[in-house]
Design a protein around this motif. Structure first.
Motif, PDB file in Angstrom:
ATOM      1  N   SER A  37     -11.495  57.272  48.361  1.00  0.00           N
ATOM      2  CA  SER A  37     -12.625  56.567  48.236  1.00  0.00           C
ATOM      3  C   SER A  37     -13.017  55.826  49.409  1.00  0.00           C
ATOM      4  O   SER A  37     -14.156  55.698  49.894  1.00  0.00           O
ATOM      5  N   ALA A 290      -9.273  49.520  40.883  1.00  0.00           N
ATOM      6  CA  ALA A 290     -10.590  49.857  40.074  1.00  0.00           C
ATOM      7  C   ALA A 290     -10.702  49.014  38.890  1.00  0.00           C
ATOM      8  O   ALA A 290     -12.115  48.835  38.573  1.00  0.00           O
ATOM      9  N   LYS A 297     -14.420  50.802  42.057  1.00  0.00           N
ATOM     10  CA  LYS A 297     -14.361  51.450  40.635  1.00  0.00           C
ATOM     11  C   LYS A 297     -15.553  52.201  40.839  1.00  0.00           C
ATOM     12  O   LYS A 297     -15.484  53.348  40.069  1.00  0.00           O
ATOM     13  N   ARG A 298     -16.703  51.920  41.470  1.00  0.00           N
ATOM     14  CA  ARG A 298     -17.949  52.960  41.574  1.00  0.00           C
ATOM     15  C   ARG A 298     -17.396  54.151  42.246  1.00  0.00           C
ATOM     16  O   ARG A 298     -17.630  55.202  41.901  1.00  0.00           O
ATOM     17  N   ARG A 301     -15.105  56.535  39.925  1.00  0.00           N
ATOM     18  CA  ARG A 301     -16.065  56.903  38.940  1.00  0.00           C
ATOM     19  C   ARG A 301     -16.790  58.203  39.564  1.00  0.00           C
ATOM     20  O   ARG A 301     -16.973  59.280  38.927  1.00  0.00           O
ATOM     21  N   LYS A 302     -17.348  58.158  40.581  1.00  0.00           N
ATOM     22  CA  LYS A 302     -18.013  59.033  41.311  1.00  0.00           C
ATOM     23  C   LYS A 302     -17.228  60.096  41.554  1.00  0.00           C
ATOM     24  O   LYS A 302     -17.297  61.384  41.416  1.00  0.00           O
ATOM     25  N   LEU A 304     -14.102  61.095  40.134  1.00  0.00           N
ATOM     26  CA  LEU A 304     -13.426  61.689  38.689  1.00  0.00           C
ATOM     27  C   LEU A 304     -14.716  62.282  38.070  1.00  0.00           C
ATOM     28  O   LEU A 304     -14.288  63.320  37.245  1.00  0.00           O
ATOM     29  N   PHE A 305     -16.060  61.981  38.148  1.00  0.00           N
ATOM     30  CA  PHE A 305     -16.843  62.602  37.261  1.00  0.00           C
ATOM     31  C   PHE A 305     -17.719  63.642  38.275  1.00  0.00           C
ATOM     32  O   PHE A 305     -18.892  63.850  37.512  1.00  0.00           O
ATOM     33  N   GLU A 307     -19.903  62.674  40.455  1.00  0.00           N
ATOM     34  CA  GLU A 307     -21.203  62.440  40.528  1.00  0.00           C
ATOM     35  C   GLU A 307     -21.783  62.659  42.131  1.00  0.00           C
ATOM     36  O   GLU A 307     -21.033  62.332  43.261  1.00  0.00           O
TER      37      GLU A 307
END
Length: 397
Positions: A37, A290, A297-298, A301-302, A304-305, A307
């Motif tokens: 991150s 997170a 946190k953002r 999420r990006k 892990l998924f 994005e």
């Protein structure tokens, strides 16, 4: 104690191995996410986060070099990795045990100076360069403290069945007294006191900020204010420190009771709990980041998924549409103004319309270039001086 390790029942073995495997996977995943991150999002590359990265790296050392071998020991019921691996295992285990509280103490002092002192004092004491030098010196000092006594024969490393890992072996009572005097003072009590004092003052500052008193008391002689983001960062770090100390105070109590034989026979479950507290501390920090820091946190999420950074294009599309409407509205107003008042000649009107059209075409070119991320060198000084928005700087924060 080795007999107790071999005499475990199947159910107890499954519980111990399963628990350590879960902690190992979570620690490895969470701390890796922290590092990725910060690497991907430039907004996370702050001085404070430099200490968070250092703590995440120390936790990763435990997740890579300590926990997996401990899991193997619990599965086999004995040490079966050889003497050389035992030496390395003991070094990394001791390094994490010593360096983590010190890093946490430095993080707390960093927060104290940032929240309670002026910007000039903070930049003077905790610039990026000075923070890197400080962390490098501290980590090098800890590594030398572990290696020098071992290489000079003052101490040894051996397998400790109760811990299910290799650890330090004291060759004399005087050496043991000196060792724990140094370790408890500089690697636990001093960081603990620094953390408590620093976060007590930070909590007081946050409380004053929340009631509005700090606007006249604390900021009168400063040119900056404490942002809501700074308060959230401090609260999240306070949660990290609180959880950290909940794990480490029982850890050192168990170690002292065992090493100095205050308890005649330390139960094996308590000794193993000692190491599980260490592993749990290595695991929980990323989840606190997170849960309490929206930037982390953002990014989590990006990652892990998977994005992709699409928000710049979406944002640019919205702005481009609004710009078309604005341009049309301006042209319409100019036409209306000409019909109603006749104050401008046709030549002046065409000149103004051409300027509007030119600015709009330039904006379109810049926006489309930013979306495609293929800005060519030498094209449009506007692009050179105004690079496309990074995802972290979009309006979706």
């Amino acid at each position: 104690m080795a007999d107790d390790l071999n005499a475990r029942g199947l159910s107890l073995t499954i519980v111990e191995v399963g628990s350590l495997l879960i902690l190992n996977i979570l620690s490895l995943t969470g701390n890796t996410l922290v590092c990725i991150s910060v690497y991907k999002n430039t907004r996370l590359r702050t001085t404070t986060n430099l200490y968070i990265i250092a703590l995440a790296v120390s936790d990763l050392l435990s997740a890579v070099f300590v926990m997996p071998i401990g899991t193997g020991v619990l599965i086999a019921g004995k040490w079966s990795f050889g003497e050389i691996v035992c030496q390395f295992h003991a070094f990394f285990s001791l390094f994490v045990i010593y360096v983590s509280p010190v890093t946490m103490g430095l993080t707390a002092v960093n927060r104290y100076v940032r929240m309670c002192k002026s910007d000039q004092q903070y930049k003077k004491l905790f610039s990026v360069g000075k923070s890197r030098i400080l962390l490098t010196c501290v980590w090098s000092l800890v590594a030398c403290y572990i290696l020098v006594p071992r290489l000079t024969g003052l101490q040894a490393f051996e397998f400790v069945p109760g811990y299910a890992q290799c650890s330090i072996a004291h060759l004399s009572e005087s050496g043991k007294m000196i060792h724990y005097g140094i370790v408890l003072t500089f690697f636990f009590l001093l960081p603990l006191m620094a953390t408590i004092i620093s976060y007590t003052k930070v909590a007081k500052m946050i409380r004053q900020h929340n009631i509005g008193a700090s606007s006249t008391i604390q900021r009168r002689e400063r040119n900056t204010s404490i942002s809501a983001h700074e308060i959230k960062v401090s609260k999240s770090l306070f949660a990290v420190v609180f959880a950290f100390m909940v794990c480490w105070i029982p850890f050192w109590v168990i170690v002292v009771l065992r090493r100095f034989r205050v308890v005649e026979q330390m139960p094996r479950n308590f000794e193993l709990l000692c190491m599980f507290l260490l592993y749990f501390s290595n695991t929980i920090n990323p989840f606190i980041y997170a849960g309490m820091n929206h930037l982390f946190k953002r990014e989590f999420r990006k990652i892990l998924f998977c994005e992709k950074r699409r928000k710049v294009g979406v944002l640019s599309g919205v702005v481009r549409t609004e710009e078309v409407e604005t341009r049309s509205a301006v042209l319409f107003r100019n036409n209306q103004r000409q019909d109603n008042y006749h104050t401008r000649s046709d030549t002046q009107q065409r000149s103004e319309d051409d300027q509007i059209e030119g600015h709009f075409q330039q904006f379109q070119l810049v926006t489309l270039t930013a979306c495609n991320s293929e800005v060519a060198s030498g094209e449009l000084n506007f692009v050179t001086h105004h690079p496309p928005l990074d995802d972290s700087d979009s309006l979706y924060t």
